[in-house]
Every structure is written in C-alpha cells, then in structure tokens.
Design an enzyme around this catalytic site. Structure first.
Site, short mmCIF file in Angstrom:
data_model
loop_
_atom_site.label_atom_id
_atom_site.label_comp_id
_atom_site.label_asym_id
_atom_site.label_seq_id
_atom_site.Cartn_x
_atom_site.Cartn_y
_atom_site.Cartn_z
N ASP A 24 -7.32 -3.02 3.25
CA ASP A 24 -6.22 -3.95 2.99
C ASP A 24 -6.44 -5.33 3.61
O ASP A 24 -5.73 -6.28 3.28
CB ASP A 24 -4.90 -3.38 3.55
CG ASP A 24 -4.52 -2.07 2.90
OD1 ASP A 24 -4.67 -1.95 1.67
OD2 ASP A 24 -4.08 -1.16 3.62
N ASP A 77 0.86 -1.17 0.00
CA ASP A 77 0.00 0.00 0.00
C ASP A 77 0.90 1.23 0.00
O ASP A 77 2.06 1.16 0.43
CB ASP A 77 -0.89 -0.01 1.25
CG ASP A 77 -1.86 1.15 1.27
OD1 ASP A 77 -2.39 1.48 0.21
OD2 ASP A 77 -2.07 1.72 2.35
N ASP A 128 -2.31 -0.92 5.86
CA ASP A 128 -2.66 -0.43 7.20
C ASP A 128 -4.14 -0.16 7.38
O ASP A 128 -4.57 0.16 8.48
CB ASP A 128 -1.88 0.86 7.52
CG ASP A 128 -2.17 1.99 6.54
OD1 ASP A 128 -2.92 1.75 5.57
OD2 ASP A 128 -1.65 3.09 6.74
#
Length: 915
Positions: free
Chosen positions: A657, A345, A653
């Site tokens: 996700d 990410d 985070d």
C-alpha cells in the site's frame, strides 16, 4: 575446465538479462541452469563472493536526503512567510522591537513545524530497508549455513521453515506443506499455498505459487528455493522505487494558501507603490509619503493569518487524536475534510483480519455461527435458535466441529487482554467455531494424536490419526481440505438424524457454490474408523470415508466499519475497495458493507492490465471494488482518480500500500497492524486500525475547514478596512486616521485575540449532511469575497467616520484615533458573535439540552476588552501608542457604532452561511 568455472562464465554472460526473466514460467532445472547454481550443493563460497562483489549487498538503496540545514532553509520559501518577514522588517524600521520580535517569532514557529513534518517523511525508504533485512539459512558448498540476508546473491540455495521471513525473491525448487503469508505484499488475507510447477506468463503476482517474495513470512511447512532477485530488483525493491517516483502532492489548503498569499503580496506592493506615487503627486514630502506607504503595508498584511491557520489545524489534530486518528502532517486535517473518494484496503482495514467460520453445512442441515474473531464469544444457530447438542439430530455438526479441532496444528491462547492465534488464521477459525459449541482441545485429550499427514498443495488435504478406543483396537482418521479432495474419497455421509446414508455429491457441490457466492472459503471434513495402527499413509484415506460437513470461513467486515462507510456515503464521499484478495471474496465483503451492488462495479487486476488509459480512468471512476491488483495498479488507480479532479484518501496497512499512500492526497495507515513503511508513507495513522475512525476524521476535517473560512472572513475585513482608510486618507490628502504602530496593535493583539477563538469552534451538527467541498473551489470563493468586501466597507466607515467626526468636533487627533480604534474593536466583537456558535449554543444550553457551549469566543472577548482598556486608559500605553483615556460616554459611543455589523452579518449569512 572445472564445473564451477563453466558455471561462473555462463552466469557472467547472462547477468544483464536476468532482470527480464519471468522466473515463474521456467522449470526448476532451467532456473538452476540459468543461474549457474546446483540444486543440492548450491553455490561455492568463492562463486558467492565473486557475485557479491559484482552485484552488491542484498539491501534496498536508500534515497539520498537533503541536508538538515537545506531542508530548514527551504521552509522559508513560502509567499506567506515573505509577507511576515516583510512585516517584521517594516516593524524594525519603525524601531518597535517587541512587535518585530512577535512577527519573527511567528515566522520561526511556522518554519520549525514544517521542518519537523518533512523530517518524519524521510524515513519511508529506510523502513523498506528494514523490511527485507533478516537472517537466512542456505546451502553453500553442500553445507548448511546461516548468514545475514544482505550476503545473499543470485543463485544461492535457501532453506525455508515455518516462522522464517523470506530474505529475497525465490523460485521454489521443492516444498512440503508450504504456506506463506504474503498479505503485506499482495493483500491476500490468508497464507498462500505454494507448489513448484511452472506457470503461464500471464499469472498475476498474487497467484504465482512457485515463487516467494522478500519480506513475506512462512506460516507453515518447509521449502527449498533459489534466489532469483535481490535488493532493488525484488518486488519489495520495486515498490521502493515506486515510492521514490510518486509525487508528494500538495494539499488543497496548501495550494489555496500559496495562491492567495502570492496574490496578496502583489496587491500590497501595488497599493504601496500607488500610495507613494499619489502622495508625491500631491506635493507631500517624501518622508511623510513613505510613512503613509509603510502604514498601508502594515495594515494590509494579515499577520494573524499564518498563526490562525496553524492553530486551527493543530486543534483539529488534537481533536482527531482523541478520536483515534493521529495526524503526521498538519494540512492533512483539512484535506481529509475535503476528500471525495476513500480508497480502502480490505484486509485488516475494513475487515477484522481474523478469519471466522460463519456458515456450516452438516447432516443436510444449515447452521450459522455468531461472533467474530478468535474470541469464543458466540453461538451456533439453526433457524436463528441456539443448537442444543444434548438433543438428537446434530451428530454430523458435532463430528464436523470435532474434525476441525483435531485435524489442526494451531492453537489459541489468552494474553494481554485478548485472544491470540498461534498458527494459521484458517485453523484458528476452526478452533474458535468448535469452542463456541463447548469443544476444546483439552476436552479431546481422550483422542490423542498418533500420526499426521501434513497439508501438501498437490493433495489439498491434511489428515490426522487418533486413538479412539484402545480396548476395541479402534482408531479414527480425520481429514480436512478442499471440497474436491475430500468428496472423491467419501461414499457416505450423516443424515439429519445422525444415521449413515449414501453421499449425494451434487447436493454438496450446490452448497459449496452457495457459500462461495457469499465470499466464503469452504473447507470439507471427513472421517474414517480404522483398526489400531501406529502410522498413517495415503492408502488409508484413498476411499471409504464418511463426509462430515462443510465450514464456510471469511474475514468478516467490522460492524463499525459498515456504519462508517454508510456515513461517508451520506456525506457524499465514495468508498472504493482496493485489495489483492480474490474478486469473489472482495465483492462479497463489499456487498455486505454497502460499497457495491452490481458485478459491473467489480474489476480485477487482469482486467485493468488490458485497458488503455481512457478505459482505465473510466473504470477507476465507475468501479467500486478492485481485486487482485498489483502495487503498481493501486498507484495507477489513485493517479487516475486524481486526474478526474477527485481528492483521494488511501487507506492501507501493508508494504504493497505504501506507494499509493504516498501518492494520495492523504494516506491513512493502520497504527497497530500497519507495516512500518506504510506508516512512514502516510499522512495519518489510525491507532485502533478501525475504518470507523476515518469517518470521525472526515467530520473533524470538515469542521476545521469551516473554521478556517470563518477566520479568513473575520480577519481580512479588518486588514482591508484599515488599508482603505489609509489609501483614502492619502487620496484626500488628510491626516492619517490610524498610525502604523496602532495598526500593529490592532493586527497583532486585538485581531489575533479575537480570531484564535474561532479555531476552537465546535463543528456544526450538519457538517456530515452536506456534500464534499468542490476540490476546484477557491479558498476565497465569490460569496466569501462579497462578505469580506461588505464587512471591510463597514469597518472603513467606522474608522474613517468616527475619526473625522471626533476630529472635527474636538480637534483632538489622539482622541479621534483612540475612539476610531475602539469603534473598530467593538465592530469586531459584534461580528465575532454573529459568525460563531457561542450565542446559539448558549440558548440551547439554557433550554436544558446537552449541547456544549463554545466558551472560547467569550474568553477572547474578555481578554481583548481588558487589553483595549489598557490601550486607552493606561498612561504608559498612551505614551507608546499615542492614545488618550476615554470617558464612559465615549466608550459607549464606540460600542454603539460597532453594533450595526450584526444586522449586516445576518443578511450575509443568508447568502453565504459559514456554519
């Protein structure tokens, strides 16, 4: 018939179809009508109660878990534990209670560790439930009230204000300067501006400006919205279902150990049956043949293997913890070491998650800003030289910074050893940029704010009115906003000398394009002096403003993350960025980090949605940046890469996700900024939220796998050599060179005492200079099997040869067995020294270089030598294990017969290096 009755009937007839509505495509009146609500009075209490009874509470459905006892018992369902249990039962039949207790103890430890790990994973869905549990302000029967979010129903009219957590999915009916932080759901790095206008059906989730979603936070403004989805039907609820449906894959180590254990189990049983049949065929008594078969089984079972696997992984966990990576599941240590792709990410993982002004255009001149984050550390530079604000020529720059500082509703404060932002990230970046020039909000108290026009999405600007000169009855207006909104209101600008000149919109647009191509979010600033007045309206700023400049803002990449990406790429690991942010911003960050180099490597969620399975798999393999992706697409990308044979690590985070973290071979969550559900779904947590820690974890993981290979290369030749000795003795119808109780001693004491030091081996300096291990490579590769066979034959020669030699020369079976066992232990010690880094690192240390010495092998060797002395020389041990004391010369002979293994190991090292 009353209005409420009509509304209730209409709603009841359409309830089953509500999940299929694309609410962002409908107008406000149509939404209210469809949900049989009221745009001002909301639902009646009676209607809300009825709907609550029909649809249930607004909370996620928790996945029913297995009972603790069932989870505990399932931990025994492993072939390797079958072998250990078999060894324990055999030992009990031999009435050796101590050794049986040791074997069963090892089994129980393995089971307890597995049980604890699985119990931690059960919290993932519970964490999602917490993510949407909050209180909400709503209107029922025309009265404002506050209720638990679990009480919300479809059609409720909800009020939102700055700081609120969105309690359900809402279609907005009215907004005033609303900005919502959806980073945990969509990956968008800054708060999203909201509006009420209906949108096309193909609008992606992250761009549905007329919707707000459960679990998001209101960072600025107010709004009214109507509840269109609750509980499992919300976007967060759909992610919950994705987590439940995604497969929790086994790691490569687990798969290889399971496969090896099953094969070994069949081999042991087959050899035992063959031994029993051969013995009976030679006319031996069935009792003697049974004892020989038991000896073969005991010799073949590598009792130390589960222990060394657990110890090696546990040490890897400890080493990673010191390098800011916390492992939640032991096999993840090895998995990360064999990773071929890291899907990361962007926001808060590769970047600082602190918006920063990097470029400024003012007075026709270009400036850069050093430093990152909200700390006022850095300078404003022109041509790589600090700007001297005491000199002439930077009036426009100063005015631009002043405008960003004053036209601002946020502030930055010092606390807990760091600078913290109270407000929106974009405004925090403007404050920090001004601070670097020496401007602070306290310094500008001489320009007190009189009035404000807050930011509204339809106008795309914010304006503030300040008292400039009371004596001259003069005030000043500052504007900040989108370039389009500001430029159309300006007719003049400052030139390089600080003089007012005619505005050149084309030149400004060119600068905007240049900043945008670098992934910067561009804000424009303007001002206007006006006669003294106490209020501000939009007519005051329609025209006649002075353009002050542009500030380009970005969430910058971490410097250490850039180095970590490069290190991973050097180690043959692909790093791919998967984010919900804009494609242009993501691509710019990726280029800075060396993740991608061409536009062909960048894909958007809309592009992926139009691909078939084959095209999607190809894009997943070839693409390096995936922007504006939905949670389902993140999960799909991980699966597509796994279908190509990749070992995938996924970092993230946010709530968005979590499904991909759970699906990946190893999920890596951020320990500080990570959402609770992301942490619960992950295999590993980074305590410093730093991508650079992943590179350290990869390094440790590779070291762990190499140590496991060393352990197997050391342990199995002992068992195979012992098994060959027993089998050949049966075939030749000779007395057993080694007894079952002596084999247990070798396997559980001597072997474990020497093999455990391998778990403490330091990683070699070349571990990150080699490509990832082939995911399809077997734990027992062809080269490793050849090594095991060669050392096994040598061990058999030592045991069988020494036994027969001493037996024929002395006729003393106890002495022959004692010397054969000590000869094997000597061979083990020399072989251990040949495959560890103890001697090489000792030489380097002697030469004066600061290379750590691997002391563990030396400690293990000393312990085993002491134990072997007791085994041979102590009378009590002689009685228990049927051994006899050795003379000094006999002990030297035992050492001498084991020494040739060193030369064999050196030859094998050329074909199958273990370091």
């Amino acid at each position: 018939m009353t209005a409420n009755t009509i509304a209730t009937n209409t709603f009841a007839q359409t309830t089953e179809d509500l999940l299929n509505y694309e609410w962002h495509t409908l107008g406000e009146q149509k939404v209210v009508q469809t949900l049989a609500s009221h745009p001002e009075a909301g639902l009646s209490h009676e209607e809300a109660t009825t709907r609550h009874q029909q649809m249930g509470a607004n909370q996620l459905t928790a996945k029913s878990g297995k009972s603790p006892w069932l989870r505990f018992l399932e931990q025994f369902n492993q072939p390797l534990l079958y072998i250990l249990l078999t060894a324990g039962l055999v030992t009990l039949l031999l009435k050796d209670w101590i050794d049986a207790g040791v074997i069963f103890g090892v089994t129980l430890i393995n089971v307890i560790i597995g049980y604890i790990q699985e119990s931690k994973a059960e919290g993932a869905i519970a964490a999602l439930s917490k993510a949407v549990t909050t209180e909400a302000t709503l209107i029922r029967d025309g009265q404002k009230t506050r209720l638990a979010s679990t009480e919300l129903v479809l059609g409720d009219l909800v009020l939102l204000a700055s700081g609120d957590k969105v309690p359900a999915d809402l279609r907005l009916l009215s907004v005033r300067g609303l900005q919502v932080d959806e980073s945990a759901l969509t990956g968008e790095s800054v708060p999203v501006e909201k509006a009420t206008a209906s949108l096309p059906i193909e609008t992606p989730l992250a761009e549905r400006s007329n919707m707000v979603y459960a679990g998001s936070f209101v960072s600025f403004g107010q709004a009214e919205g109507i509840v269109v989805a609750i509980a499992d039907a919300t976007e967060t609820g759909r992610i919950s279902q994705l987590i439940e449906s995604s497969t929790n894959l086994k790691t490569p180590l687990t798969r290889n150990i399971d496969k090896f254990s099953k094969s070994l189990l069949y081999v042991i049983l087959g050899l035992a049956a063959l031994t029993f049949a051969v013995g009976l065929g030679q006319g031996e008594s069935w009792i003697d043949v049974f004892k020989a078969s038991v000896a073969l089984v005991v010799s073949a079972i590598p009792e130390g293997l589960p222990a060394i696997v657990t110890v090696t992984l546990a040490i890897g966990v400890s080493r990673m913890a010191r390098r800011k990576a916390i492992i939640r599941k032991l096999p993840a240590v090895e998995t990360l070491g064999s990773t071929t792709v890291i899907c990361s990410d962007k926001t808060g993982t590769l970047t600082e998650n602190q918006m920063t002004v990097q470029k400024i255009y003012a007075g026709g001149q270009h400036y850069t800003v050093s430093g990152i984050g909200y700390a006022p550390d850095g300078e404003i530079l022109m041509d790589q030289q600090p700007v001297d604000f005491n000199a002439d020529g930077h009036i426009a720059l100063w005015e631009s910074l002043e405008a960003g500082l004053l036209c601002n509703d946020s502030h930055i404060e010092w606390g807990d050893g760091q600078w913290d932002l109270v407000g929106t990230p974009t405004e925090g970046a403007l404050i920090t940029a001004a601070n670097k020039a020496g401007l602070t909000q306290a310094n500008l108290e001489q320009l007190p704010r009189i009035d404000t026009i807050p930011f509204e999405s339809q106008f795309q600007y914010m304006a503030t009115l300040h008292e400039l000169d009371a004596k001259r009855s003069l005030n000043i207006i500052y504007l900040k906003g989108s370039v389009e909104a500001i430029l159309q209101r300006c007719d003049r600008m400052f030139d390089a000398q600080g003089q007012l000149a005619r505005l050149n919109p084309a030149a400004v647009e060119e600068e905007v394009a240049a900043m945008a191509n670098q992934g910067l979010r561009v804000l424009a600033f303007a001002s206007k002096e006006v006669a003294t007045k106490r209020s501000l309206d939009r007519n005051d700023i329609d025209r006649g403003l002075v353009f002050l400049g542009l500030q380009g803002i970005i969430d910058p990449p971490r410097e250490e993350a850039i180095a970590a990406v490069k290190a991973c790429q050097s180690a043959g690991i692909q790093v791919k960025m998967i984010t919900g942010d804009h494609a242009l911003t993501a691509a710019a960050i990726a280029r800075q980090m060396g993740i991608c180099s061409t536009e062909e490597q960048v894909f958007t969620g809309q592009q992926l949605a139009q691909m078939d399975e084959k095209e999607f798999a190809q894009a997943a393999e070839e693409g390096m940046v995936f922007a504006r992706v939905a949670p389902e697409q993140k999960l799909h990308l991980v699966k597509a890469l796994q279908s190509q044979g990749e070992i995938v690590a996924m970092t993230g985070d946010g709530v968005n996700d979590a499904p991909a973290l759970k699906q990946a071979d190893i999920g890596v969550a951020m320990g500080i900024a990570g959402a609770e559900v992301a942490k619960e779904s992950a295999d590993m947590l980074l305590t410093d939220d730093n991508f650079a820690s992943i590179e350290a974890a990869v390094e440790e993981g590779r070291g762990v796998y190499r140590n496991l290979r060393k352990a197997i290369a050391f342990l199995l030749p002992i068992n195979v050599g012992e098994s060959m000795t027993i089998l050949i003795a049966i075939l030749l119808a000779t007395v057993l060179p080694i007894l079952p109780i002596q084999i247990l001693w070798l396997n559980m004491v001597s072997s474990v005492g020497l093999i455990v030091p391998l778990a403490f081996e330091p990683k070699s300096g070349q571990v990150m200079e080699q490509p990832p291990r082939n995911p399809r490579e077997k734990l027992l590769s062809g080269s490793l099997l050849k090594r095991i066979l060669a050392i096994s034959v040598f061990n058999w020669v030592v045991i069988f040869g020494v036994f027969q030699w001493i037996l024929q020369t002395t006729g003393n079976e106890a002495l022959a067995r004692t010397m054969a066992i000590n000869g094997l232990v000597a061979a083990e010690v020399f072989y251990l020294l040949s495959i560890t880094q103890f001697l090489p690192s000792l030489v380097v240390r002697i030469q004066g270089k600061r290379t750590p010495v691997a002391y563990a092998p030396a400690i293990g060797i000393v312990v085993v030598v002491i134990l072997q002395c007791l085994f041979s020389q102590w009378s009590m041990m002689n009685q228990v294990f049927d051994t006899t004391p050795l003379t000094f010369i006999q002990a030297l002979i035992c050492m001498g017969v084991g020494l040739p293994v060193v030369f064999i190991a050196l030859i094998l090292q050329r074909f199958d290096p273990l370091n």
